[in-house]
Each structure stands twice: as C-alpha cells, then as structure tokens.
Write a protein that holds these residues in place. Sequence first.
Motif, PDB file in Angstrom:
ATOM      1  N   ARG A  28       0.840  -1.216   0.000  1.00 48.55           N
ATOM      2  CA  ARG A  28       0.000   0.000   0.000  1.00 48.55           C
ATOM      3  C   ARG A  28       0.870   1.260   0.000  1.00 48.55           C
ATOM      4  NH1 ARG A  28      -5.229  -1.569   0.541  1.00 48.55           N
ATOM      5  NH2 ARG A  28      -5.719  -3.360   1.892  1.00 48.55           N
ATOM      6  N   ALA A  29       1.968   1.239   0.750  1.00 46.22           N
ATOM      7  CA  ALA A  29       2.852   2.406   0.770  1.00 46.22           C
ATOM      8  C   ALA A  29       3.485   2.626  -0.601  1.00 46.22           C
ATOM      9  CB  ALA A  29       3.939   2.209   1.821  1.00 46.22           C
ATOM     10  N   GLN A  30       3.826   1.536  -1.259  1.00 41.87           N
ATOM     11  CA  GLN A  30       4.411   1.631  -2.597  1.00 41.87           C
ATOM     12  C   GLN A  30       3.433   2.297  -3.562  1.00 41.87           C
ATOM     13  OE1 GLN A  30       5.198  -2.161  -4.469  1.00 41.87           O
ATOM     14  NE2 GLN A  30       7.081  -1.396  -5.420  1.00 41.87           N
ATOM     15  N   GLU A  31       2.165   1.991  -3.406  1.00 34.95           N
ATOM     16  CA  GLU A  31       1.142   2.589  -4.268  1.00 34.95           C
ATOM     17  C   GLU A  31       0.859   4.035  -3.887  1.00 34.95           C
ATOM     18  OE1 GLU A  31      -1.342  -1.584  -5.075  1.00 34.95           O
ATOM     19  OE2 GLU A  31      -2.015  -0.169  -3.541  1.00 34.95           O
ATOM     20  N   ASN A  32       0.891   4.321  -2.609  1.00 32.76           N
ATOM     21  CA  ASN A  32       0.530   5.666  -2.133  1.00 32.76           C
ATOM     22  C   ASN A  32       1.607   6.707  -2.386  1.00 32.76           C
ATOM     23  OD1 ASN A  32      -1.963   4.871  -1.150  1.00 32.76           O
ATOM     24  ND2 ASN A  32      -1.180   4.390   0.897  1.00 32.76           N
ATOM     25  N   PHE A  33       2.861   6.285  -2.276  1.00 34.07           N
ATOM     26  CA  PHE A  33       3.946   7.259  -2.300  1.00 34.07           C
ATOM     27  C   PHE A  33       4.823   7.095  -3.541  1.00 34.07           C
ATOM     28  CE2 PHE A  33       3.344   6.299   2.369  1.00 34.07           C
ATOM     29  CZ  PHE A  33       2.475   7.356   2.580  1.00 34.07           C
ATOM     30  N   GLN A  34       4.235   7.364  -4.675  1.00 41.85           N
ATOM     31  CA  GLN A  34       5.004   7.395  -5.920  1.00 41.85           C
ATOM     32  C   GLN A  34       5.426   8.846  -6.146  1.00 41.85           C
ATOM     33  OE1 GLN A  34       3.166   5.239  -9.176  1.00 41.85           O
ATOM     34  NE2 GLN A  34       2.198   3.788  -7.773  1.00 41.85           N
ATOM     35  N   ILE A  35       6.406   9.259  -5.382  1.00 42.14           N
ATOM     36  CA  ILE A  35       6.782  10.675  -5.289  1.00 42.14           C
ATOM     37  C   ILE A  35       8.102  10.964  -6.004  1.00 42.14           C
ATOM     38  CG2 ILE A  35       7.223  12.586  -3.717  1.00 42.14           C
ATOM     39  CD1 ILE A  35       4.350  11.493  -3.597  1.00 42.14           C
ATOM     40  N   SER A  36       9.179  10.417  -5.484  1.00 41.39           N
ATOM     41  CA  SER A  36      10.501  10.756  -6.029  1.00 41.39           C
ATOM     42  C   SER A  36      11.016   9.743  -7.038  1.00 41.39           C
ATOM     43  CB  SER A  36      11.520  10.882  -4.885  1.00 41.39           C
ATOM     44  OG  SER A  36      11.786   9.610  -4.316  1.00 41.39           O
ATOM     45  N   GLY A  37      10.446   8.545  -7.012  1.00 43.81           N
ATOM     46  CA  GLY A  37      10.969   7.477  -7.850  1.00 43.81           C
ATOM     47  C   GLY A  37      12.229   6.853  -7.284  1.00 43.81           C
ATOM     48  N   ILE A  38      12.625   7.281  -6.084  1.00 55.38           N
ATOM     49  CA  ILE A  38      13.826   6.756  -5.426  1.00 55.38           C
ATOM     50  C   ILE A  38      13.375   6.000  -4.180  1.00 55.38           C
ATOM     51  CG2 ILE A  38      16.019   7.344  -4.329  1.00 55.38           C
ATOM     52  CD1 ILE A  38      15.943   9.971  -5.951  1.00 55.38           C
ATOM     53  N   THR A  39      13.765   4.757  -4.061  1.00 54.04           N
ATOM     54  CA  THR A  39      13.335   3.943  -2.926  1.00 54.04           C
ATOM     55  C   THR A  39      14.414   3.882  -1.857  1.00 54.04           C
ATOM     56  OG1 THR A  39      14.233   1.863  -3.793  1.00 54.04           O
ATOM     57  CG2 THR A  39      12.020   2.516  -4.542  1.00 54.04           C
ATOM     58  N   ILE A  40      14.030   3.399  -0.693  1.00 51.19           N
ATOM     59  CA  ILE A  40      15.003   3.286   0.395  1.00 51.19           C
ATOM     60  C   ILE A  40      16.047   2.217   0.089  1.00 51.19           C
ATOM     61  CG2 ILE A  40      13.522   4.233   2.190  1.00 51.19           C
ATOM     62  CD1 ILE A  40      12.883   1.412   3.078  1.00 51.19           C
ATOM     63  N   ALA A  41      15.852   1.434  -0.955  1.00 45.65           N
ATOM     64  CA  ALA A  41      16.881   0.481  -1.382  1.00 45.65           C
ATOM     65  C   ALA A  41      18.165   1.192  -1.781  1.00 45.65           C
ATOM     66  CB  ALA A  41      16.376  -0.363  -2.546  1.00 45.65           C
ATOM     67  N   THR A  42      18.063   2.471  -2.122  1.00 40.80           N
ATOM     68  CA  THR A  42      19.244   3.253  -2.498  1.00 40.80           C
ATOM     69  C   THR A  42      20.002   3.755  -1.274  1.00 40.80           C
ATOM     70  OG1 THR A  42      17.988   5.332  -2.600  1.00 40.80           O
ATOM     71  CG2 THR A  42      18.087   4.004  -4.614  1.00 40.80           C
ATOM     72  N   MET A  43      19.511   3.453  -0.083  1.00 47.05           N
ATOM     73  CA  MET A  43      20.145   3.899   1.159  1.00 47.05           C
ATOM     74  C   MET A  43      20.598   2.689   1.967  1.00 47.05           C
ATOM     75  SD  MET A  43      17.607   6.949   2.392  1.00 47.05           S
ATOM     76  CE  MET A  43      17.444   8.466   1.457  1.00 47.05           C
ATOM     77  N   PRO A  44      21.678   2.042   1.555  1.00 43.10           N
ATOM     78  CA  PRO A  44      22.099   0.821   2.258  1.00 43.10           C
ATOM     79  C   PRO A  44      22.398   1.039   3.732  1.00 43.10           C
ATOM     80  CG  PRO A  44      23.799   1.593   0.731  1.00 43.10           C
ATOM     81  CD  PRO A  44      22.558   2.360   0.420  1.00 43.10           C
ATOM     82  N   GLU A  45      22.927   2.218   4.092  1.00 47.28           N
ATOM     83  CA  GLU A  45      23.215   2.470   5.512  1.00 47.28           C
ATOM     84  C   GLU A  45      21.937   2.433   6.339  1.00 47.28           C
ATOM     85  OE1 GLU A  45      24.217   4.607   3.109  1.00 47.28           O
ATOM     86  OE2 GLU A  45      26.393   4.907   3.265  1.00 47.28           O
ATOM     87  N   LEU A  46      20.842   2.970   5.789  1.00 47.17           N
ATOM     88  CA  LEU A  46      19.572   2.963   6.514  1.00 47.17           C
ATOM     89  C   LEU A  46      19.040   1.543   6.671  1.00 47.17           C
ATOM     90  CD1 LEU A  46      17.209   4.454   7.843  1.00 47.17           C
ATOM     91  CD2 LEU A  46      16.189   4.715   5.567  1.00 47.17           C
TER      92      LEU A  46
END
Length: 471
Positions: A28-46
């Motif tokens: 549901r979050a994936q559907e709701n927040f199509q904002i930047s096109g950048i996912t948290i997968a790009t933040m390995p430290e997080l």
Amino acid sequence: MTDTRLEHDLLGDREVPASAYYGVHTLRAQENFQISGITIATMPELIVALASVKAAAAKANAELGLLPQAQCDAIVAACAEIRSGALHDQFVVDVIQGGAGTSTNMNANEVVCNRALELMGHQRGEYQYLHPNEQVNMAQSTNDVYPTAIRIATCFAIKSLLAAMAHLRDTFAAKAEEFSGLLKIGRTQLQDAVPMTLGQEFSTYAVMLEEDMARLIRVEVLVREINLGATAIGTGITAHPEYAAKALHHLREITGLDLSTAPNLIEATQDCGDFVQLSGVLKRIAVKISKICNDLRLLSSGPRAGFGEINLPAMQAGSSIMPGKVNPVIPEVVNQVAFEVFGNDVTVTFAAEGGQLQLNAFEPVIMNALSRSLTLLTTGCMTLADRCVAGITANEERLRENIERSIALVTALNPIIGYKQATAIATEAFSDNRNVRDIVLQKQLMSEEELNEALRHEMLTQPREYAKRQG
C-alpha cells in the motif's frame, strides 16, 4: 504455485506478489507514495541500521522472556543477512513518504519476518508462526525505530565523509609541500596584495578541511544519542522497563557505535535539533569546499587571458565548437555538490521546524536530505582529490612574472622607507608601467644589497623585524 499470496490489514485483503519478502503494508505504501521514484533500497546504511535495530530488539525481548528463543534466532539470522547486503531490493517504499517513516518500518518488519519464516521452515506470509508487528516489531514503534535507524545510518555516513575529507586534506597538504618554494602574489578583492608562496595558499585548504572535520566529529557525538525504548511518544508504553537498556547494549555490540540512550525520551522523540546542527555543519563544509573550488578555477583560468598560475589536469574536451578548449569540470561539479547541500540544509530546517507536539512527521525528508548531503560531499571530496588536486601543477613562469611586475612589493618596503615614500613609488610604478625595484634603485632609496635582502623569499612571506631608516 501461485503468483500471489493473500494478506490482510485493517483496510482489507490484498494480493501480494508471492516472490516478495515485503507484505501488504509495504504494498500500500508503494502505491501511495510514488513521489521521487527513489526507494530506500538506495540507502544501504539505513537498511543496515534498520536490521541492526530489529536484531537488537529481538535479543532484548528474548532475554526478558517475552520472545521465544527460536523466533529470536530466526529474526537475528534474517537481520544478519540483510546487514550483509541481502534483500535490499525488497525495500521498495519511496524515500519521501507520509506517516513519519511508518512505511519504512513496516517494510523492514515484513522483509525481516518473511525471511525469518523461511529460516524457520515456513512459507512467506505464514504469519501465524511469526508476525511482522507482533514479534519483529515487539516493544517498538516507528517513532523510536525510525529515528534510531536514521542516527545509526548517519553515523556510518559521517565516518565515510570523514575519511574522504581526510584524503582531500592530505592531498592538499602534499601539494602545499610540493609548492612551498614557489613565490606568488596574494590577492584581496581580486586585486594584487602582498607576496606569499603557492604552498601557503594550498596549505590553507588543508587547514580549512581539518577544522571542519573537527566540527563534524563533535556533532557526530550528538547524533549517537538514540531514543530506542521510547515507543510511541517517549513514555515507553508496551516496552518492558529493562528493554531500553538491554536493546541499547545489543545495538552497541551489533553496530560498533558508542550509542547512548537519551535522558528524556519524550524530548528525544520530538526534537530534531541534532539533525539541524549536523546539516549546518555539512553546509559549512560545502561552503568551504565550494570556495576552494572557486579559487582553483580562478587560479587556473586562461590559459592565456586569465590568472594561469596553476594548471588543472585536463579531464575531457571542453567545447563542441571551440577546438582545444579545456574546462575545470571537476571543481565545477563539486561546486554543484555544494549548491545541493545548501538546499538540503534549508529542507532540514523547515522539516525540523514543522513538527508538532510529541512527534515530527517529516523525518523521512530529513533523512533523505542528510543522506544526499553526506553522500554527495563524500564522493565530491574523493573526486576533487583524485581527479583534480593530485594532478595540479604550477605555472612557475607566470608566478615569477607576476611577482616581478607587482606593485604590491612596495608593501614590504613600507616599514623601511615609510608609507609616504612607498605610496609615491607605487603611484609612479603604476603610472609609468615600471617595476618597484627599478624605481627604488633609481631614487637611491636603498642599496641593491639592502633591496635584495628586503625582497628575499623568506622576508616576503613571514613576520620579521625591521630597522626603519631615519630621515
């Protein structure tokens, strides 16, 4: 085998891809927040930080007898895999999201849970054996998990930035040593000033970086203070009285960071002041580095009609129309890194101010801004060091020519012959396009031996004692 599995949340049933380790909340979050096109997968430290928090929480709850050891072991094993780089592609929610980071926490809960289920011999989605919210999120809230993970991720990123800054500092220091014997004209307000060495000029850049490294180290101490155990608003509801201390102990072991628990968890859950201070330090670093890049572009300008005192390494063709043109592309790209950091600082400022009462809902954009600034500054420092500064050479002929023609040399004679006489010499040198040295000797104001001593390299670039002439 079907392509989907059925999962349920408070809004009803949804089909989730059978291959996915995330679940219905993430979907549901994936559907709701199509904002930047950048996912948290790009933040390995997080992601590594989130897995560290989940493992520490599981160990603490197992020690307190609240989580069966088998479930704890599976959670910890799943988290270890994630911390090693596995399943990062399953963290699919947008970095910019509503809900104060709830979607990120849910994403982590579901991925950890479904991998742990597999390790226990079950299928993904068989939450009757291990539940994302009941067990993986036990004694936790997004409101303490997410900011704690942000702080851990930020500490990791700060260490990377410090290493990059140290590399750039050392590269400038090496150039300062290399150029220590080359005299040049200093400049104030883009006008000729008194002499200095090119080595002195480059040494200042090393010192500027060293100073900001010290400030970054100081602010990192503040970032290491976490609110894990606060749960929803800082009162610790749903958590065992000993949970926070035990979770902190395990989290310090897992991360290797000298973390501490905030003395007031209600304050720590709502206050983003540490992030504002860190962002300010990052802005300061960006200002300094951008100023250095401005200097490098000026000093290398030309090659015929500019300053032309140093030569930057040629990295690529500079024009599609002007053959042979080479541009200072590395300083230019690092300037642009700085500009984005300036903007990110504004974002952090507004987001921190925008919180209300017991929680700041805008930590996702704070995390994104800080992560971007830290990453860009790290890569910017490495790029500037390796692809520009290390290859800089001095244009010794231009440096020497500028010194010989400079009217500013008369400043060195001011304590000897007096300000009035020095001003007259400077005026005559400028109007007649002559050298200061020639005029002084012509007027017999000093002997050639005295003048050579006064204009000696060492005498021009450091403090000295003067014997002023009488009369």
